[in-house]
Design a protein around this motif. Structure first.
Motif, PDB file in Angstrom:
ATOM      1  N   ALA A   1       0.821  -1.206   0.000  1.00 52.64           N
ATOM      2  CA  ALA A   1       0.000   0.000   0.000  1.00 52.64           C
ATOM      3  C   ALA A   1       0.860   1.264   0.000  1.00 52.64           C
ATOM      4  O   ALA A   1       0.478   2.291  -0.569  1.00 52.64           O
ATOM      5  N   LYS A   2       2.033   1.201   0.614  1.00 55.04           N
ATOM      6  CA  LYS A   2       2.914   2.364   0.711  1.00 55.04           C
ATOM      7  C   LYS A   2       3.374   2.824  -0.666  1.00 55.04           C
ATOM      8  O   LYS A   2       3.395   4.024  -0.962  1.00 55.04           O
ATOM      9  N   ASN A   3       3.741   1.875  -1.519  1.00 56.76           N
ATOM     10  CA  ASN A   3       4.261   2.199  -2.854  1.00 56.76           C
ATOM     11  C   ASN A   3       3.265   1.924  -3.966  1.00 56.76           C
ATOM     12  O   ASN A   3       3.616   1.996  -5.142  1.00 56.76           O
ATOM     13  N   ALA A   4       2.019   1.579  -3.603  1.00 54.33           N
ATOM     14  CA  ALA A   4       0.940   1.345  -4.568  1.00 54.33           C
ATOM     15  C   ALA A   4       1.324   0.275  -5.590  1.00 54.33           C
ATOM     16  O   ALA A   4       1.211   0.475  -6.802  1.00 54.33           O
ATOM     17  N   ILE A   5       1.801  -0.867  -5.086  1.00 51.08           N
ATOM     18  CA  ILE A   5       2.186  -1.987  -5.946  1.00 51.08           C
ATOM     19  C   ILE A   5       1.131  -3.079  -5.852  1.00 51.08           C
ATOM     20  O   ILE A   5       0.670  -3.432  -4.765  1.00 51.08           O
ATOM     21  N   TYR A   6       0.763  -3.610  -7.016  1.00 52.94           N
ATOM     22  CA  TYR A   6      -0.245  -4.659  -7.108  1.00 52.94           C
ATOM     23  C   TYR A   6       0.332  -5.851  -7.873  1.00 52.94           C
ATOM     24  O   TYR A   6       1.341  -5.731  -8.587  1.00 52.94           O
ATOM     25  N   VAL A   7      -0.340  -6.994  -7.749  1.00 52.53           N
ATOM     26  CA  VAL A   7      -0.036  -8.152  -8.591  1.00 52.53           C
ATOM     27  C   VAL A   7      -1.331  -8.619  -9.223  1.00 52.53           C
ATOM     28  O   VAL A   7      -2.398  -8.563  -8.609  1.00 52.53           O
ATOM     29  N   THR A   8      -1.230  -9.081 -10.468  1.00 51.77           N
ATOM     30  CA  THR A   8      -2.384  -9.579 -11.204  1.00 51.77           C
ATOM     31  C   THR A   8      -1.886 -10.573 -12.240  1.00 51.77           C
ATOM     32  O   THR A   8      -0.720 -10.516 -12.644  1.00 51.77           O
ATOM     33  N   PRO A   9      -2.727 -11.535 -12.678  1.00 52.99           N
ATOM     34  CA  PRO A   9      -2.272 -12.506 -13.677  1.00 52.99           C
ATOM     35  C   PRO A   9      -1.832 -11.842 -14.972  1.00 52.99           C
ATOM     36  O   PRO A   9      -2.453 -10.888 -15.450  1.00 52.99           O
ATOM     37  N   LYS A  10      -0.776 -12.394 -15.531  1.00 50.81           N
ATOM     38  CA  LYS A  10      -0.203 -11.840 -16.760  1.00 50.81           C
ATOM     39  C   LYS A  10      -1.104 -12.092 -17.962  1.00 50.81           C
ATOM     40  O   LYS A  10      -1.308 -11.215 -18.800  1.00 50.81           O
ATOM     41  N   TYR A  11      -1.651 -13.321 -18.046  1.00 52.25           N
ATOM     42  CA  TYR A  11      -2.469 -13.712 -19.182  1.00 52.25           C
ATOM     43  C   TYR A  11      -3.881 -14.068 -18.744  1.00 52.25           C
ATOM     44  O   TYR A  11      -4.133 -14.360 -17.572  1.00 52.25           O
ATOM     45  N   LEU A  12      -4.806 -14.076 -19.707  1.00 52.04           N
ATOM     46  CA  LEU A  12      -6.187 -14.445 -19.418  1.00 52.04           C
ATOM     47  C   LEU A  12      -6.354 -15.945 -19.266  1.00 52.04           C
ATOM     48  O   LEU A  12      -7.285 -16.408 -18.599  1.00 52.04           O
ATOM     49  N   HIS A  13      -5.473 -16.717 -19.907  1.00 49.90           N
ATOM     50  CA  HIS A  13      -5.614 -18.168 -19.905  1.00 49.90           C
ATOM     51  C   HIS A  13      -4.337 -18.826 -19.388  1.00 49.90           C
ATOM     52  O   HIS A  13      -3.281 -18.211 -19.339  1.00 49.90           O
ATOM     53  N   GLY A  14      -4.448 -20.095 -19.011  1.00 48.45           N
ATOM     54  CA  GLY A  14      -3.289 -20.843 -18.538  1.00 48.45           C
ATOM     55  C   GLY A  14      -2.983 -20.553 -17.088  1.00 48.45           C
ATOM     56  O   GLY A  14      -3.792 -19.980 -16.360  1.00 48.45           O
ATOM     57  N   PRO A  15      -1.790 -20.950 -16.624  1.00 47.08           N
ATOM     58  CA  PRO A  15      -1.403 -20.720 -15.228  1.00 47.08           C
ATOM     59  C   PRO A  15      -1.476 -19.239 -14.872  1.00 47.08           C
ATOM     60  O   PRO A  15      -1.122 -18.378 -15.686  1.00 47.08           O
ATOM     61  N   ARG A  16      -1.941 -18.935 -13.683  1.00 50.90           N
ATOM     62  CA  ARG A  16      -2.087 -17.533 -13.278  1.00 50.90           C
ATOM     63  C   ARG A  16      -0.747 -16.983 -12.806  1.00 50.90           C
ATOM     64  O   ARG A  16      -0.505 -16.775 -11.625  1.00 50.90           O
ATOM     65  N   VAL A  17       0.140 -16.750 -13.766  1.00 51.31           N
ATOM     66  CA  VAL A  17       1.464 -16.195 -13.482  1.00 51.31           C
ATOM     67  C   VAL A  17       1.315 -14.709 -13.178  1.00 51.31           C
ATOM     68  O   VAL A  17       0.841 -13.940 -14.012  1.00 51.31           O
ATOM     69  N   PRO A  18       1.705 -14.246 -11.990  1.00 46.98           N
ATOM     70  CA  PRO A  18       1.498 -12.839 -11.632  1.00 46.98           C
ATOM     71  C   PRO A  18       2.574 -11.916 -12.171  1.00 46.98           C
ATOM     72  O   PRO A  18       3.722 -12.318 -12.388  1.00 46.98           O
TER      73      PRO A  18
ATOM     74  N   SER B   1      -0.617   4.898  -8.837  1.00 49.20           N
ATOM     75  CA  SER B   1      -0.848   5.860  -7.762  1.00 49.20           C
ATOM     76  C   SER B   1      -1.181   7.204  -8.382  1.00 49.20           C
ATOM     77  O   SER B   1      -0.342   7.810  -9.064  1.00 49.20           O
ATOM     78  N   PHE B   2      -2.420   7.674  -8.174  1.00 49.14           N
ATOM     79  CA  PHE B   2      -2.794   8.984  -8.692  1.00 49.14           C
ATOM     80  C   PHE B   2      -2.098  10.089  -7.902  1.00 49.14           C
ATOM     81  O   PHE B   2      -1.802  11.153  -8.437  1.00 49.14           O
ATOM     82  N   THR B   3      -1.831   9.827  -6.614  1.00 54.38           N
ATOM     83  CA  THR B   3      -1.146  10.818  -5.787  1.00 54.38           C
ATOM     84  C   THR B   3       0.258  11.098  -6.319  1.00 54.38           C
ATOM     85  O   THR B   3       0.687  12.250  -6.442  1.00 54.38           O
ATOM     86  N   SER B   4       0.977  10.012  -6.646  1.00 51.53           N
ATOM     87  CA  SER B   4       2.343  10.151  -7.175  1.00 51.53           C
ATOM     88  C   SER B   4       2.376  10.249  -8.686  1.00 51.53           C
ATOM     89  O   SER B   4       3.448  10.360  -9.275  1.00 51.53           O
ATOM     90  N   GLN B   5       1.209  10.162  -9.319  1.00 52.17           N
ATOM     91  CA  GLN B   5       1.096  10.192 -10.776  1.00 52.17           C
ATOM     92  C   GLN B   5       1.965   9.116 -11.417  1.00 52.17           C
ATOM     93  O   GLN B   5       2.763   9.378 -12.319  1.00 52.17           O
ATOM     94  N   VAL B   6       1.770   7.891 -10.932  1.00 52.02           N
ATOM     95  CA  VAL B   6       2.520   6.741 -11.431  1.00 52.02           C
ATOM     96  C   VAL B   6       1.556   5.739 -12.059  1.00 52.02           C
ATOM     97  O   VAL B   6       0.583   5.319 -11.430  1.00 52.02           O
ATOM     98  N   LEU B   7       1.805   5.378 -13.312  1.00 47.81           N
ATOM     99  CA  LEU B   7       1.058   4.334 -14.015  1.00 47.81           C
ATOM    100  C   LEU B   7       2.081   3.462 -14.710  1.00 47.81           C
ATOM    101  O   LEU B   7       2.563   3.792 -15.796  1.00 47.81           O
TER     102      LEU B   7
END
Length: 331
Positions: free
Chosen positions: A125-142, A148-154
């Motif tokens: 939460a401090k650095n606004a880091i998330y994990v999510t699956p890379k692909y829609l199919h197959g193993p859920r490789v994160p 962060s809108f505050t830090s303007q980071v995308l």
């Protein structure tokens, strides 16, 4: 009706009468099971069928017969057989139907609910880091992303996503996000994992699972993460389906920023069947502190997953592990 979920009814009226004056049993939040609610949220996804001597004939509300593919027929038979089997099942978060395998659940989510249903977790939460699956199919490789809108980071780890957002910016859409960043709109809030304990690390040393130098490296890295106010090891379990996946993934603090750890974290994977480990760092095929840290967490919190891995550093040429590696090389 006493609160037990039932998924088969003779007709709609039987469903209405069974749910009369009750909260809907097929929703995750309390809502009155009115006829309007049942029709709009559940009956629209219902499967209408009749048994026959040769199998199942699918029909819609106007009684027009549709003949399903062999795959769909097999899926229907499997789902009906699984209803009588004991054991844990994964539930669709939209309609509550139970499935014994994640592949059947994902197929149901795609076909019945029309979106990818890919999970996303906030791990820092401090650095606004998330994990999510890379692909829609197959193993859920994160993969890691930062938003962060505050830090303007995308930022997304994938080069293909960099190219996509760069092209959008050049076309006059500077705020256009890649598919991974868009998912942060429904991200699960940060939940701190159980912290690493020195006692469990010492026990690993006594059992000769880690050398003295590896123990020292683990303690030093854990201390540096603590000073930075972040979790040294964050296990990535995708919600209710966490133990139905063969590979367990970890986001591990590195105290570095490189191509393989752009946000100061790397990804480690553990194959629960073969006992194989893999890390994205420059020591992919050998022991590294990131694998040792992940093994420390598993030894402490989920020792049953290490039963097939007497040596926590075993490197296996396992088929699934190779598939994951191949997937990483695609981009």
């Amino acid at each position: 009706m006493t609160g037990e979920r039932v998924f088969m009814f003779v007709d709609e009226e039987e469903l209405f009468s069974a749910m009369k004056d009750l909260d809907c049993l097929y929703c995750r939040i309390p809502v009155t099971a009115s006829k309007h609610h049942l029709r709009k949220k559940h009956l629209r996804f219902a499967v209408y069928y009749k048994d026959s001597g040769i199998g199942v004939e699918m029909t819609d509300k106007s009684s027009v017969e549709l003949r399903p593919t062999a795959v769909l027929l097999e899926s229907l038979r499997t789902d009906r057989e699984d209803e009588t089997k004991p054991g844990n099942k994964a539930a669709c978060q939209k309609c509550g139907i139970l499935f014994t395998t994640t592949s059947n659940l994902r197929r149901h989510e795609r076909l019945q609910h029309g979106h990818d249903q890919q999970p996303i977790l906030c791990i820092d939460a401090k650095n606004a880091i998330y994990v999510t699956p890379k692909y829609l199919h197959g193993p859920r490789v994160p993969i890691h992303i930062r938003k962060s809108f505050t830090s303007q980071v995308l930022l997304c780890e994938l080069e293909e996503c960099w190219d996509f957002m760069k092209a959008q910016a050049q076309s006059g859409n500077p705020g256009k996000e890649c598919r991974h960043l868009v998912r942060t709109n429904h991200a699960r809030h940060y939940v701190p994992p159980p912290p690493l304990c020195v006692n469990s690390l010492d026990e690993m040393g006594h059992k000769q699972l880690l050398s003295a130098s590896e123990k020292l490296q683990c303690r030093e890295m854990s201390s540096r993460a603590c000073i930075r106010g972040v979790d040294c090891v964050y296990p990535i379990f995708w919600g209710e389906r966490e133990l139905s996946e063969r590979c367990v993934f970890f986001s591990v603090y590195t105290d570095l920023e490189d191509k393989w750890c752009q946000f100061g974290r790397t990804r480690v994977s553990f194959d629960t069947e073969s006992g194989g480990w893999r890390c994205l760092c420059k020591r992919k095929r050998s022991r590294c502190v990131h694998k040792c840290l992940s093994a420390w967490w598993l030894f402490q919190e989920r020792p049953e997953l290490l039963q097939n891995a007497p040596d926590v550093h075993a490197e296996s040429a396992d088929a699934l592990e190779e598939a994951v590696m191949d997937a990483e090389d695609v981009v």
